[in-house]
Design an enzyme around this catalytic site. Sequence first.
Site, short mmCIF file in Angstrom:
data_model
loop_
_atom_site.label_atom_id
_atom_site.label_comp_id
_atom_site.label_asym_id
_atom_site.label_seq_id
_atom_site.Cartn_x
_atom_site.Cartn_y
_atom_site.Cartn_z
N MET A 52 -29.30 72.41 113.03
CA MET A 52 -30.37 72.82 112.11
C MET A 52 -30.20 72.27 110.69
SD MET A 52 -29.42 76.84 111.43
CE MET A 52 -30.41 77.06 109.96
N TYR A 53 -29.02 71.79 110.32
CA TYR A 53 -28.82 71.25 108.97
C TYR A 53 -29.54 69.91 108.83
CZ TYR A 53 -24.71 74.42 108.85
OH TYR A 53 -23.84 75.49 108.92
N SER A 54 -30.34 69.60 107.87
CA SER A 54 -30.77 70.44 106.77
C SER A 54 -32.29 70.58 106.87
CB SER A 54 -30.39 69.79 105.45
OG SER A 54 -29.01 69.51 105.37
N GLY A 63 -31.22 68.20 111.66
CA GLY A 63 -30.54 67.06 112.25
C GLY A 63 -30.06 66.03 111.25
N GLN A 64 -30.43 66.18 109.97
CA GLN A 64 -30.01 65.19 108.98
C GLN A 64 -28.50 65.11 108.84
OE1 GLN A 64 -32.32 67.61 108.55
NE2 GLN A 64 -33.88 67.06 107.04
#
Length: 315
Positions: A52-54, A63-64
């Site tokens: 879930m980040y960011s 996914g970043q």
Amino acid sequence: MKKIKIGNTDLEVAPINLGGNVFGWTLDEKKSFEILDAFTAKGFNFIDTADMYSYWVDGGEGGQSETILGKWMKERGNRKDIVLATKVGGETGTHPVDTSKKHILEAVDKSLQRLQTDHIDLYYTHFDDEKTPVEETLEAYDEIIKAGKVRYIAASNISPERLEASFAASEKNGLPKYEALQPHYNLMEREGYESNYAALAKKYNLTVFPYWSLAAGFLTGKYRSKEDLNKSVRGGSVEKYLTDKGLGVIAALDKVAEKHNTSQATVSLAWLLAQPQIGAPIASATSESQLQTLFNAPELQLDAEDLALLNNASK
């Protein structure tokens, strides 16, 4: 550097866990690479991220952080040297909290693709939807472990009752067991973990990796008044700590830090490392000077007087 063995696994990690929540958020790819390079250059090997980040950057699915981490490992050719932890089940801008088998089986493949690797060392249940049977969640983990996609599993934001139920289901059905616990735990947030989870961690031999180890930066000592809240994008999340208790904890940190000629952040992490079952506190860094405060923590041995002062202030 002395390594810590995670639970009943063969994974060994250095005693600081680098938080990847800042990758793709407050750090761009270039700066993220610099922090990762500096972290591993000192012999640290444990990196924590989540699918879930960011998501909060653009309200998407996240996914970043995984993408940046995957690109870094690919370019450096160092995947074998990293103990890689990521998570599944958390809410994003496009998806609710979900620990169903269907979601886990889909999410792990997306994480592996972003991370550019064929396996995840430690895979966390990030949040619990509290409606999926624990057996279903564990069956999903069993499937992806047998497929070689995940080595071991761990738990983060799960109620004590659901955690106990998971271990009972593992035992009864021969399913994988959680090997680590990632709770919210620091000098400002003691009650939840110490009252509800510490005994379970001991009972099930869970290695504990606290998140928000520095209370969103409050325990660095840089927030001492409402005027200080504008010092960073995380300032708003520490306003609740500007109380008599919070300022008392900062005063205790000031005293211990001065005694040992170190920083308040280093003392805060050293206090965590002195607690039972704690393996490696999770902390993020956005500069090499912040990284140095993390590196110093395992070297700092707090004495009984230091611990008593910090314990009394943080009660």
